[in-house]
Design a protein around this motif. Structure first.
Motif, PDB file in Angstrom:
ATOM      1  N   ASP A   4      -7.919   5.067  -0.619  1.00  0.00           N
ATOM      2  CA  ASP A   4      -7.533   4.709   0.839  1.00  0.00           C
ATOM      3  C   ASP A   4      -7.060   6.018   1.472  1.00  0.00           C
ATOM      4  O   ASP A   4      -7.151   6.302   2.794  1.00  0.00           O
ATOM      5  N   LEU A   5      -6.299   6.970   0.918  1.00  0.00           N
ATOM      6  CA  LEU A   5      -5.756   7.847   1.357  1.00  0.00           C
ATOM      7  C   LEU A   5      -6.607   8.758   2.244  1.00  0.00           C
ATOM      8  O   LEU A   5      -6.026   8.965   3.410  1.00  0.00           O
TER       9      LEU A   5
ATOM     10  N   HIS B  47      -7.484   6.082   5.497  1.00  0.00           N
ATOM     11  CA  HIS B  47      -6.717   5.268   6.478  1.00  0.00           C
ATOM     12  C   HIS B  47      -6.013   6.461   7.370  1.00  0.00           C
ATOM     13  O   HIS B  47      -5.712   7.469   7.135  1.00  0.00           O
TER      14      HIS B  47
ATOM     15  N   HIS C 206       4.672   8.577   6.577  1.00  0.00           N
ATOM     16  CA  HIS C 206       3.413   7.720   6.302  1.00  0.00           C
ATOM     17  C   HIS C 206       2.174   8.711   6.412  1.00  0.00           C
ATOM     18  O   HIS C 206       2.316   9.482   7.053  1.00  0.00           O
ATOM     19  N   ILE C 207       1.633   8.786   5.384  1.00  0.00           N
ATOM     20  CA  ILE C 207       0.464   9.431   4.876  1.00  0.00           C
ATOM     21  C   ILE C 207      -1.171   9.005   5.106  1.00  0.00           C
ATOM     22  O   ILE C 207      -1.132   7.542   5.382  1.00  0.00           O
ATOM     23  N   GLY C 208      -1.934   9.712   5.303  1.00  0.00           N
ATOM     24  CA  GLY C 208      -3.436   9.124   5.300  1.00  0.00           C
ATOM     25  C   GLY C 208      -4.141  10.376   6.204  1.00  0.00           C
ATOM     26  O   GLY C 208      -3.631  10.835   6.842  1.00  0.00           O
TER      27      GLY C 208
ATOM     28  N   LEU D 190      -0.072   4.667   5.328  1.00  0.00           N
ATOM     29  CA  LEU D 190       0.537   4.605   4.066  1.00  0.00           C
ATOM     30  C   LEU D 190       1.766   5.258   3.667  1.00  0.00           C
ATOM     31  O   LEU D 190       1.858   6.455   3.753  1.00  0.00           O
TER      32      LEU D 190
ATOM     33  N   PHE E 278      -5.102   3.228  -4.151  1.00  0.00           N
ATOM     34  CA  PHE E 278      -4.153   4.031  -3.194  1.00  0.00           C
ATOM     35  C   PHE E 278      -5.070   5.384  -2.979  1.00  0.00           C
ATOM     36  O   PHE E 278      -5.279   6.037  -1.852  1.00  0.00           O
ATOM     37  N   LEU E 279      -5.453   6.024  -4.136  1.00  0.00           N
ATOM     38  CA  LEU E 279      -6.215   7.477  -3.948  1.00  0.00           C
ATOM     39  C   LEU E 279      -7.186   7.228  -3.084  1.00  0.00           C
ATOM     40  O   LEU E 279      -7.677   8.232  -2.137  1.00  0.00           O
TER      41      LEU E 279
ATOM     42  N   LYS F 190      -2.564   7.458   9.289  1.00  0.00           N
ATOM     43  CA  LYS F 190      -1.111   7.653   8.615  1.00  0.00           C
ATOM     44  C   LYS F 190      -0.470   6.480   8.416  1.00  0.00           C
ATOM     45  O   LYS F 190       0.553   6.005   9.413  1.00  0.00           O
TER      46      LYS F 190
ATOM     47  N   LEU G  71       3.055   4.541  -1.578  1.00  0.00           N
ATOM     48  CA  LEU G  71       2.527   5.201  -2.912  1.00  0.00           C
ATOM     49  C   LEU G  71       3.418   4.597  -3.927  1.00  0.00           C
ATOM     50  O   LEU G  71       2.777   4.283  -5.055  1.00  0.00           O
TER      51      LEU G  71
ATOM     52  N   HIS H   4       0.862  -1.317  -0.052  1.00  0.00           N
ATOM     53  CA  HIS H   4      -0.126  -0.027  -0.188  1.00  0.00           C
ATOM     54  C   HIS H   4       0.699   1.322   0.207  1.00  0.00           C
ATOM     55  O   HIS H   4       0.311   2.285   0.020  1.00  0.00           O
TER      56      HIS H   4
END
Ligand code: ZN
Length: 182
Positions: free
Chosen positions: A103-104, A107, A120-122, A111, A100-101, A109, A67, A65
């Motif tokens: 889930d962003l 989720h 990690h992002i989210g 990803l 991914f787009l 953080k 990027l 998962h």
């Protein structure tokens, strides 16, 4: 996101009817398929957290998962369909990356930018809006299905089952509502 992945898959099918439906729908869920395999192999880790948040904590999902890996999986998956034409292959690759787009925003953080990256992002809507996320995903589903149904009316090839396909996605989303879990 959950059922929203498949709704966007239907919209992509409507965008390019020549692309096989199964390839698009499997594509939109492909990162989760990899996640399941990687957890079984011990490469990725998830902890069950009953009654907290979504009921699980994704401790390490960098290979399925992140990027960069999402882009890699999208390209590899799209390549399988290269012989069906560049436009179809690109659309199917984008179906994988759409995961991914979508889930962003949901989720927390978890990803990563790339495997073992520090960042990690989210946007964390699952946690920030324990009930609100469901309505946001519903809006995505409504928009995607509306586009799909609109296009399906003119596409005889899949017009016959467009309502059924949309209904299945909506039912999946209703079954996944947070109210059943509390
Ligand atoms: Zn996912």
């Amino acid at each position: 996101m959950y059922a929203g992945h498949f709704a966007v898959g239907l919209a992509l099918k409507a965008k390019r009817p020549a692309a096989p439906t199964w390839a698009i729908l499997l594509g939109t869920g492909f990162l989760d398929v990899l996640f399941g395999i990687f957890v079984m192999l011990g490469i990725e880790r998830v902890t069950m957290t009953p009654h907290v948040g979504q009921g699980f904590s994704l401790d390490f999902i960098d290979w399925s998962h992140s990027l960069v890996m999402s882009l890699v999986w999208s390209a590899l998956y799209g390549l399988i369909f290269w012989r069906r034409g560049r436009a179809v292959a690109f659309l199917i690759a984008f179906a994988v990356f759409s995961h991914f787009l979508l889930d962003l925003p949901m989720h927390p953080k978890d990803l990563a930018l790339w495997p073992y990256a520090a960042t990690h992002i989210g946007f964390g809507l699952w946690n920030r809006l324990p009930y609100g996320w469901w309505w946001i995903e519903l809006a995505v589903i409504a928009g995607a299905c509306a586009y799909y149904l609109h296009r399906a009316r003119r596409q005889i090839s899949f017009g016959g089952y467009a309502w059924w396909a949309s209904a299945v996605v909506v039912v999946l989303h209703v079954l996944n509502a947070p109210w059943w879990k509390s």
